[in-house]
Scaffold this active site. Structure first.
Site, PDB file in Angstrom:
ATOM      1  N   ASN A  80       0.866  -1.179   0.000  1.00  0.00           N
ATOM      2  CA  ASN A  80       0.000   0.000   0.000  1.00  0.00           C
ATOM      3  C   ASN A  80       0.901   1.227   0.000  1.00  0.00           C
ATOM      4  O   ASN A  80       1.552   1.517   0.995  1.00  0.00           O
ATOM      5  CB  ASN A  80      -0.884  -0.054   1.259  1.00  0.00           C
ATOM      6  CG  ASN A  80      -1.727   1.189   1.429  1.00  0.00           C
ATOM      7  OD1 ASN A  80      -1.788   2.047   0.548  1.00  0.00           O
ATOM      8  ND2 ASN A  80      -2.382   1.292   2.579  1.00  0.00           N
ATOM      9  N   TRP A  81       0.936   1.915  -1.123  1.00  0.00           N
ATOM     10  CA  TRP A  81       1.857   3.058  -1.257  1.00  0.00           C
ATOM     11  C   TRP A  81       1.288   4.328  -0.623  1.00  0.00           C
ATOM     12  O   TRP A  81       1.960   5.349  -0.593  1.00  0.00           O
ATOM     13  CB  TRP A  81       2.200   3.288  -2.743  1.00  0.00           C
ATOM     14  CG  TRP A  81       2.925   2.138  -3.376  1.00  0.00           C
ATOM     15  CD1 TRP A  81       3.357   0.982  -2.761  1.00  0.00           C
ATOM     16  CD2 TRP A  81       3.330   2.016  -4.753  1.00  0.00           C
ATOM     17  NE1 TRP A  81       3.997   0.161  -3.667  1.00  0.00           N
ATOM     18  CE2 TRP A  81       3.996   0.771  -4.898  1.00  0.00           C
ATOM     19  CE3 TRP A  81       3.192   2.835  -5.879  1.00  0.00           C
ATOM     20  CZ2 TRP A  81       4.516   0.337  -6.121  1.00  0.00           C
ATOM     21  CZ3 TRP A  81       3.714   2.404  -7.088  1.00  0.00           C
ATOM     22  CH2 TRP A  81       4.376   1.161  -7.205  1.00  0.00           C
ATOM     23  N   LYS A  82       0.046   4.268  -0.173  1.00  0.00           N
ATOM     24  CA  LYS A  82      -0.601   5.419   0.476  1.00  0.00           C
ATOM     25  C   LYS A  82      -0.433   6.678  -0.391  1.00  0.00           C
ATOM     26  O   LYS A  82      -0.502   6.581  -1.610  1.00  0.00           O
ATOM     27  CB  LYS A  82      -0.061   5.593   1.902  1.00  0.00           C
ATOM     28  CG  LYS A  82      -0.193   4.280   2.698  1.00  0.00           C
ATOM     29  CD  LYS A  82       0.001   4.424   4.166  1.00  0.00           C
ATOM     30  CE  LYS A  82      -0.188   3.065   4.834  1.00  0.00           C
ATOM     31  NZ  LYS A  82      -0.076   3.102   6.285  1.00  0.00           N
ATOM     32  N   HIS A 117      -9.495   0.527   4.859  1.00  0.00           N
ATOM     33  CA  HIS A 117      -8.180   0.671   5.501  1.00  0.00           C
ATOM     34  C   HIS A 117      -8.332   1.534   6.753  1.00  0.00           C
ATOM     35  O   HIS A 117      -9.155   2.454   6.783  1.00  0.00           O
ATOM     36  CB  HIS A 117      -7.178   1.306   4.522  1.00  0.00           C
ATOM     37  CG  HIS A 117      -5.802   1.359   5.112  1.00  0.00           C
ATOM     38  ND1 HIS A 117      -5.405   2.376   5.932  1.00  0.00           N
ATOM     39  CD2 HIS A 117      -4.754   0.492   5.029  1.00  0.00           C
ATOM     40  CE1 HIS A 117      -4.151   2.132   6.337  1.00  0.00           C
ATOM     41  NE2 HIS A 117      -3.738   1.001   5.795  1.00  0.00           N
ATOM     42  N   GLU A 149      -6.806   3.952   7.918  1.00  0.00           N
ATOM     43  CA  GLU A 149      -6.746   5.412   7.721  1.00  0.00           C
ATOM     44  C   GLU A 149      -8.063   5.942   7.142  1.00  0.00           C
ATOM     45  O   GLU A 149      -8.476   7.059   7.442  1.00  0.00           O
ATOM     46  CB  GLU A 149      -5.537   5.768   6.836  1.00  0.00           C
ATOM     47  CG  GLU A 149      -4.242   5.623   7.641  1.00  0.00           C
ATOM     48  CD  GLU A 149      -3.040   5.150   6.854  1.00  0.00           C
ATOM     49  OE1 GLU A 149      -3.012   5.293   5.619  1.00  0.00           O
ATOM     50  OE2 GLU A 149      -2.110   4.614   7.495  1.00  0.00           O
ATOM     51  N   GLU A 196      -5.207  -5.682  10.491  1.00  0.00           N
ATOM     52  CA  GLU A 196      -4.200  -4.650  10.743  1.00  0.00           C
ATOM     53  C   GLU A 196      -4.519  -3.953  12.059  1.00  0.00           C
ATOM     54  O   GLU A 196      -5.340  -3.025  12.093  1.00  0.00           O
ATOM     55  CB  GLU A 196      -4.215  -3.615   9.618  1.00  0.00           C
ATOM     56  CG  GLU A 196      -3.895  -4.192   8.260  1.00  0.00           C
ATOM     57  CD  GLU A 196      -3.416  -3.091   7.317  1.00  0.00           C
ATOM     58  OE1 GLU A 196      -2.246  -3.153   6.926  1.00  0.00           O
ATOM     59  OE2 GLU A 196      -4.183  -2.173   7.013  1.00  0.00           O
ATOM     60  N   GLY A 207       2.392   1.786  10.812  1.00  0.00           N
ATOM     61  CA  GLY A 207       3.284   2.938  10.682  1.00  0.00           C
ATOM     62  C   GLY A 207       4.001   3.313  11.971  1.00  0.00           C
ATOM     63  O   GLY A 207       4.566   4.388  12.080  1.00  0.00           O
ATOM     64  N   SER A 214       3.554  -2.546  10.220  1.00  0.00           N
ATOM     65  CA  SER A 214       5.015  -2.555  10.411  1.00  0.00           C
ATOM     66  C   SER A 214       5.687  -3.858   9.983  1.00  0.00           C
ATOM     67  O   SER A 214       6.672  -4.283  10.594  1.00  0.00           O
ATOM     68  CB  SER A 214       5.353  -2.200  11.867  1.00  0.00           C
ATOM     69  OG  SER A 214       4.860  -0.904  12.183  1.00  0.00           O
ATOM     70  N   GLY A 235       2.918  -1.315   4.260  1.00  0.00           N
ATOM     71  CA  GLY A 235       2.928   0.122   3.977  1.00  0.00           C
ATOM     72  C   GLY A 235       4.341   0.603   3.716  1.00  0.00           C
ATOM     73  O   GLY A 235       4.873   0.478   2.614  1.00  0.00           O
ATOM     74  N   GLY A 236       4.993   1.130   4.752  1.00  0.00           N
ATOM     75  CA  GLY A 236       6.314   1.756   4.617  1.00  0.00           C
ATOM     76  C   GLY A 236       7.324   0.906   3.855  1.00  0.00           C
ATOM     77  O   GLY A 236       8.033   1.412   2.972  1.00  0.00           O
TER      78      GLY A 236
HETATM   79  P1  PGA Z   1       2.890  -0.051   7.652  1.00  0.00           P
HETATM   80  O1  PGA Z   1       1.421   0.150   7.016  1.00  0.00           O
HETATM   81  O2  PGA Z   1       3.455  -1.310   7.028  1.00  0.00           O
HETATM   82  O3  PGA Z   1       3.651   1.177   7.255  1.00  0.00           O
HETATM   83  O4  PGA Z   1       2.711  -0.198   9.126  1.00  0.00           O
HETATM   84  C1  PGA Z   1       0.561  -0.934   6.841  1.00  0.00           C
HETATM   85  C2  PGA Z   1      -0.757  -0.468   6.242  1.00  0.00           C
HETATM   86  O5  PGA Z   1      -1.211   0.637   6.561  1.00  0.00           O
HETATM   87  O6  PGA Z   1      -1.377  -1.179   5.425  1.00  0.00           O
END
Ligand code: PGA
Length: 253
Positions: free
Chosen positions: A10-12, A96, A98, A168, A174, A214, A235-236
């Protein structure tokens, strides 16, 4: 268990078209002999066409990070599933954390998005997970059950079987704070038992449950070795080819 591992990045709100194309190109090269793992990347909307074009015929799929629940209409600033499919998406993230916590999406709205994904020919990746306060109050199973009950409402068993779930925990996203393999496995086992209680046995056997929060190349192997963890939503660590590929390699080991 016979479920193919599924790793999604997920590149957000990172990587405009040129940078996204460069990352897609690096993944295409690094994953040219990809066979044992399903892989998808979710770029920002604006970068989807470039990434989809770059990844054509590679076996690496494109996912949308979000979609609107209606098919078309006066919804300024929104993008419907059908257009995302036309642009080259196979999957769509729904709910998600967020979207839930920053943009206020309710379980009911997320359920409409899951239905919209199917209507548009996209496969949903439904994200669920508890906050730290909910975990500390020992409400993890209640929260997951509620998110599943409403999020999957009205779907046929065959649709649920092709839905990916992403567990998640909000406190692990994050933050660099990963759920322990046992904490993650316990939540995944609960999700699978929830499916088994409501749907014919093939559904719970088939549904892939990704862990997210993470995940990195150092912790992926241990998480993915748990019996009910079928992949990761990253994510990251998905923003660099090297670390994303490291996680995919951990899944194919
Ligand atoms: P993260 O994000 O790997 O940076 O914790 C995961 C996500 O939001 O899907």
């Amino acid at each position: 268990m016979g479920r193919r591992p599924f790793i999604a990045g997920n590149w957000k709100m990172h990587k405009g078209p040129a940078e996204a194309d460069a990352l897609a190109r690096a993944l295409k090269t690094a994953l040219s002999d990809l066979t044992a793992v399903d892989v998808a990347v979710a770029p920002p909307f604006i970068s989807i066409p470039a990434v989809a074009q770059r990844l054509q015929h590679t076996g690496i799929h494109v996912a949308a990070q979000n979609l609107h629940e209606e098919l078309s209409g006066a919804f300024t600033g929104e993008v419907p599933g059908e257009m995302l499919r036309q642009a080259g998406c196979t999957y769509a993230l729904c709910g998600h954390s967020e979207r839930r916590h920053i943009f206020g999406e309710s379980d009911e709205r997320i359920n409409r998005k899951v239905h919209a994904a199917f209507r548009s020919g996209l496969l949903p990746i439904l994200c669920i997970g508890e906050t730290l306060a909910q975990r500390e109050a020992e409400r993890v199973e209640d929260v997951l059950a509620q998110q599943l009950e409403t999020g999957l409402a009205g779907l046929e068993a065959d649709q649920v079987a092709t839905t990916t779930l992403a567990y998640e925990p909000v406190w692990a996203i994050g933050t660099g704070r990963t759920a322990s393999p046992q904490q993650a496995q316990d939540a995944h086992a609960f999700v699978r038992s929830w499916l088994n209680e409501r749907f014919p046995a093939y559904v719970g056997k088939q549904v892939r449950i990704q862990y997210g929060g993470s995940v990195n190349p150092s912790n992926a192997a241990e998480l993915l070795s748990q019996p009910d963890i079928d992949g990761a939503l990253v994510g990251g660590a998905a923003l660099k080819a090297e670390s994303f590929v490291g996680i995919i390699q951990a899944a194919s080991a």
